[in-house]
Design a protein around this motif. Structure first.
Motif, PDB file in Angstrom:
ATOM      1  N   VAL A 248     -35.351   4.782  16.868  1.00  0.00           N
ATOM      2  CA  VAL A 248     -34.313   3.913  16.307  1.00  0.00           C
ATOM      3  C   VAL A 248     -32.969   4.628  16.183  1.00  0.00           C
ATOM      4  N   GLY A 249     -32.766   5.601  17.030  1.00  0.00           N
ATOM      5  CA  GLY A 249     -31.456   6.248  17.082  1.00  0.00           C
ATOM      6  C   GLY A 249     -31.468   7.676  16.574  1.00  0.00           C
ATOM      7  N   LEU A 250     -30.359   8.321  16.834  1.00  0.00           N
ATOM      8  CA  LEU A 250     -30.203   9.741  16.482  1.00  0.00           C
ATOM      9  C   LEU A 250     -28.942   9.906  15.666  1.00  0.00           C
ATOM     10  N   THR A 251     -28.913  10.962  14.875  1.00  0.00           N
ATOM     11  CA  THR A 251     -27.721  11.236  14.076  1.00  0.00           C
ATOM     12  C   THR A 251     -27.314  12.713  14.278  1.00  0.00           C
ATOM     13  N   PRO A 252     -26.028  12.988  14.506  1.00  0.00           N
ATOM     14  CA  PRO A 252     -25.611  14.352  14.823  1.00  0.00           C
ATOM     15  C   PRO A 252     -25.989  15.355  13.731  1.00  0.00           C
ATOM     16  N   LEU A 253     -26.437  16.546  14.147  1.00  0.00           N
ATOM     17  CA  LEU A 253     -26.773  17.626  13.198  1.00  0.00           C
ATOM     18  C   LEU A 253     -25.512  18.436  12.929  1.00  0.00           C
ATOM     19  N   THR A 254     -24.907  18.168  11.776  1.00  0.00           N
ATOM     20  CA  THR A 254     -23.563  18.719  11.548  1.00  0.00           C
ATOM     21  C   THR A 254     -23.455  19.559  10.276  1.00  0.00           C
ATOM     22  N   GLU A 255     -24.601  19.949   9.697  1.00  0.00           N
ATOM     23  CA  GLU A 255     -24.554  20.675   8.408  1.00  0.00           C
ATOM     24  C   GLU A 255     -23.638  21.904   8.485  1.00  0.00           C
ATOM     25  N   LEU A 256     -23.733  22.643   9.593  1.00  0.00           N
ATOM     26  CA  LEU A 256     -22.941  23.882   9.703  1.00  0.00           C
ATOM     27  C   LEU A 256     -21.447  23.565   9.708  1.00  0.00           C
ATOM     28  N   LEU A 257     -21.088  22.443  10.314  1.00  0.00           N
ATOM     29  CA  LEU A 257     -19.667  22.075  10.395  1.00  0.00           C
ATOM     30  C   LEU A 257     -19.140  21.640   9.029  1.00  0.00           C
ATOM     31  N   TRP A 258     -20.003  20.964   8.253  1.00  0.00           N
ATOM     32  CA  TRP A 258     -19.622  20.633   6.862  1.00  0.00           C
ATOM     33  C   TRP A 258     -19.349  21.924   6.103  1.00  0.00           C
ATOM     34  N   GLN A 259     -20.312  22.879   6.272  1.00  0.00           N
ATOM     35  CA  GLN A 259     -20.173  24.167   5.547  1.00  0.00           C
ATOM     36  C   GLN A 259     -18.885  24.880   5.898  1.00  0.00           C
ATOM     37  N   ALA A 260     -18.502  24.780   7.171  1.00  0.00           N
ATOM     38  CA  ALA A 260     -17.316  25.501   7.644  1.00  0.00           C
ATOM     39  C   ALA A 260     -16.031  24.826   7.188  1.00  0.00           C
ATOM     40  N   GLY A 261     -16.162  23.650   6.566  1.00  0.00           N
ATOM     41  CA  GLY A 261     -14.980  22.958   6.045  1.00  0.00           C
ATOM     42  C   GLY A 261     -14.262  22.119   7.093  1.00  0.00           C
ATOM     43  N   CYS A 262     -14.975  21.757   8.167  1.00  0.00           N
ATOM     44  CA  CYS A 262     -14.354  20.906   9.199  1.00  0.00           C
ATOM     45  C   CYS A 262     -14.103  19.513   8.607  1.00  0.00           C
ATOM     46  N   GLN A 263     -13.031  18.878   9.032  1.00  0.00           N
ATOM     47  CA  GLN A 263     -12.780  17.494   8.598  1.00  0.00           C
ATOM     48  C   GLN A 263     -13.828  16.601   9.250  1.00  0.00           C
ATOM     49  N   MET A 264     -14.588  15.855   8.429  1.00  0.00           N
ATOM     50  CA  MET A 264     -15.671  15.018   8.952  1.00  0.00           C
ATOM     51  C   MET A 264     -15.259  13.548   8.861  1.00  0.00           C
ATOM     52  N   GLU A 265     -15.738  12.764   9.799  1.00  0.00           N
ATOM     53  CA  GLU A 265     -15.438  11.328   9.827  1.00  0.00           C
ATOM     54  C   GLU A 265     -16.750  10.567  10.018  1.00  0.00           C
ATOM     55  N   TYR A 266     -16.845   9.371   9.410  1.00  0.00           N
ATOM     56  CA  TYR A 266     -18.040   8.539   9.621  1.00  0.00           C
ATOM     57  C   TYR A 266     -17.729   7.515  10.705  1.00  0.00           C
ATOM     58  N   ILE A 267     -18.359   7.680  11.853  1.00  0.00           N
ATOM     59  CA  ILE A 267     -18.106   6.781  12.984  1.00  0.00           C
ATOM     60  C   ILE A 267     -19.463   6.307  13.514  1.00  0.00           C
ATOM     61  N   PRO A 268     -19.930   5.129  13.126  1.00  0.00           N
ATOM     62  CA  PRO A 268     -21.278   4.687  13.521  1.00  0.00           C
ATOM     63  C   PRO A 268     -21.502   4.738  15.028  1.00  0.00           C
ATOM     64  N   GLU A 269     -20.492   4.403  15.819  1.00  0.00           N
ATOM     65  CA  GLU A 269     -20.663   4.383  17.285  1.00  0.00           C
ATOM     66  C   GLU A 269     -20.966   5.773  17.842  1.00  0.00           C
ATOM     67  N   LEU A 270     -20.600   6.835  17.097  1.00  0.00           N
ATOM     68  CA  LEU A 270     -20.876   8.197  17.580  1.00  0.00           C
ATOM     69  C   LEU A 270     -22.165   8.756  16.956  1.00  0.00           C
ATOM     70  N   GLY A 271     -22.818   7.954  16.112  1.00  0.00           N
ATOM     71  CA  GLY A 271     -24.110   8.360  15.541  1.00  0.00           C
ATOM     72  C   GLY A 271     -24.074   8.618  14.047  1.00  0.00           C
ATOM     73  N   GLY A 272     -22.906   8.564  13.409  1.00  0.00           N
ATOM     74  CA  GLY A 272     -22.807   8.804  11.959  1.00  0.00           C
ATOM     75  C   GLY A 272     -21.653   9.738  11.657  1.00  0.00           C
ATOM     76  N   HIS A 273     -21.921  10.740  10.813  1.00  0.00           N
ATOM     77  CA  HIS A 273     -20.854  11.698  10.476  1.00  0.00           C
ATOM     78  C   HIS A 273     -20.659  12.693  11.619  1.00  0.00           C
ATOM     79  N   VAL A 274     -19.447  12.783  12.090  1.00  0.00           N
ATOM     80  CA  VAL A 274     -19.104  13.749  13.145  1.00  0.00           C
ATOM     81  C   VAL A 274     -17.827  14.468  12.719  1.00  0.00           C
ATOM     82  N   PRO A 275     -17.610  15.680  13.243  1.00  0.00           N
ATOM     83  CA  PRO A 275     -16.354  16.347  12.907  1.00  0.00           C
ATOM     84  C   PRO A 275     -15.217  15.716  13.697  1.00  0.00           C
ATOM     85  N   TRP A 276     -14.027  15.753  13.126  1.00  0.00           N
ATOM     86  CA  TRP A 276     -12.851  15.397  13.928  1.00  0.00           C
ATOM     87  C   TRP A 276     -12.701  16.484  14.987  1.00  0.00           C
ATOM     88  N   TYR A 277     -12.390  16.107  16.224  1.00  0.00           N
ATOM     89  CA  TYR A 277     -12.105  17.127  17.256  1.00  0.00           C
ATOM     90  C   TYR A 277     -11.082  16.599  18.235  1.00  0.00           C
TER      91      TYR A 277
END
Ligand SMILES: Cc1cc2nc3c(=O)[nH]c(=O)nc-3n(C[C@H](O)[C@H](O)[C@H](O)COP(=O)(O)OP(=O)(O)OC[C@H]3O[C@@H](n4cnc5c(N)ncnc54)[C@H](O)[C@@H]3O)c2cc1C
Length: 363
Positions: A248-277
């Motif tokens: 039923v879908g996948l969600t990006p594994l982004t824990e390390l990017l949260w830790q690093a202080g990357c700006q995160m965005e919630y974009i359902p079409e990309l799978g959920g929370h992703v970093p801005w890039y």
């Protein structure tokens, strides 16, 4: 403390491609993966891949993994398997765990290519043994040679649900039905036809109501959904099964990017929370790049291309890869081609939203 030009976290198609690209530009590259075998999702993909010829369409996923690893080794990437990245800190230090020992590493540039994890569903008894994510079932069958049970129900008629249903049949498991909540099949028609030719019903506008069993799964109740995706009482069917497989879908594994202080965005079409890039896969934290499913849940083909872009861009930022303005543009054009057409519509929409979010630091 160890140092390197570029550290790549994750040895799937994105990470391997990033590492090779950066190393071919002359960077000293270390690649770590928590698994003992490189290739990420590819090591369980026994089917011939769809996608574009440049990204090895027509080759089996397991074979693509082997080829990508050989390329990384030829480019003299230092590969550390069974090494998990645990933390990214604001001073640029990365902590790694290998054989229960902690290693500290300070890379000049970092590419995070950690892939994605499987989503699950809420229903009664969804914790019974016998209920798996589709990727877990693939790992059991195609990596460890274990047949997961006798009779399965698959939830999800996207490509993953259809392909894993077919692989369950190849492993000698009876597939009772594929259940899909949407009114139409999400995967490619070629995969759906293979399932139908095996006589497996694909029930669209259907979902799981409950799972049943004692110690382990014995059956599931499925029911039809109305246009608001609510179950319609009276349409229940009980299917005997000892495996329920959720695709039923996948969600990006982004824990390390949260830790690093990357700006995160919630974009359902990309799978959920992703970093801005940016257009070169660089996140809001200068020197940290992201590639593959960790940036947007797509396919191995786009994972290889975003990985290559991140690898080239990270090397260029170190003063290497003088041809980057031309090479980078070529790789971005490859990505645009991969995302063209109706199958790329969702990702184009998601990336449009990401680009519309304010660039970090912009007023
Ligand atoms: C059933 C199925 C069929 C598919 N069929 C196709 C197809 O036909 N064509 C196609 O193009 N795509 C297909 N895909 C999609 C494709 O496999 C993925 O999009 C692709 O593997 C994503 O690559 P990635 O490198 O981003 O992540 P992954 O392949 O998931 O690799 C991520 C790697 O990172 C490692 N990792 C994660 N966290 C850490 C950490 N903290 N420290 C160290 N290592 C870490 C993991 O061990 C893993 O090896 C399919 C996927 C599935 C599940």
């Amino acid at each position: 403390m160890r140092q390197t030009n570029v550290l790549v976290i994750g040895g799937g198609p994105a990470g391997l491609s990033a590492a090779t690209a950066a190393a071919q530009c002359g960077a000293r590259v270390i690649l770590v993966d928590s698994s003992s075998r490189l290739g990420g999702q590819l090591i369980k993909q026994t089917h011939k891949f769809f996608g574009s010829r440049e990204q090895r369409a027509g080759t089996r996923g397991i074979e693509i993994a082997r080829l990508l690893q050989e390329e990384a080794e030829a480019a003299r990437v230092e590969i550390l398997p069974e090494t998990a990245a645990l933390g990214l800190y604001s001073d640029g230090v990365v902590t790694l765990e290998k054989n229960e020992r902690l290693i500290k590493l300070k890379p000049e540039r970092l590419v995070v290519a950690t892939g994605a994890s499987e989503k699950t569903l809420a229903f009664a008894n969804n914790d019974l043994p016998g209920i798996y994510g589709a990727g877990a079932v693939q790992t059991l069958m195609n990596v460890h040679g274990v047949r997961p049970g006798q009779r399965a129900v698959m939830v999800g008629a996207g490509n993953i649900g259809l392909i894993v249903s077919y692989q369950l049949c190849q492993a000698g498991v009876e597939v009772a039905a594929v259940v899909e909540a949407a009114p139409s099949i999400g995967g490619y028609a070629v995969h759906a036809s293979k399932i139908r030719r095996l006589g497996i019903p694909i029930l669209t506008s259907y979902s799981i109501k409950a799972a049943h069993g004692g110690e382990t799964l014995e059956g599931v109740t499925v029911w039809q959904l109305n246009e608001k995706w609510q179950g319609i009482p009276g349409t229940e069917q009980v299917l005997a099964a000892d495996i329920l497989c959720l695709a039923v879908g996948l969600t990006p594994l982004t824990e390390l990017l949260w830790q690093a202080g990357c700006q995160m965005e919630y974009i359902p079409e990309l799978g959920g929370h992703v970093p801005w890039y940016d257009e070169n896969q660089q996140t809001s934290v200068p020197g940290i790049y992201v590639a593959g499913d960790a940036a947007a849940v797509e396919e191995a083909s786009s994972a290889m291309v975003t990985g290559k872009l991140a690898g080239l861009a990270s090397a260029h930022s170190l003063g290497l890869c003088p041809d980057f303005p031309v090479l980078g543009e070529k790789v971005r054009q490859e990505l645009t081609q991969l995302r063209a057409g109706p199958t790329g519509e969702k990702i184009r929409k998601g990336l449009g939203k990401l680009r519309a979010r304010s660039r970090p630091g912009a007023m």
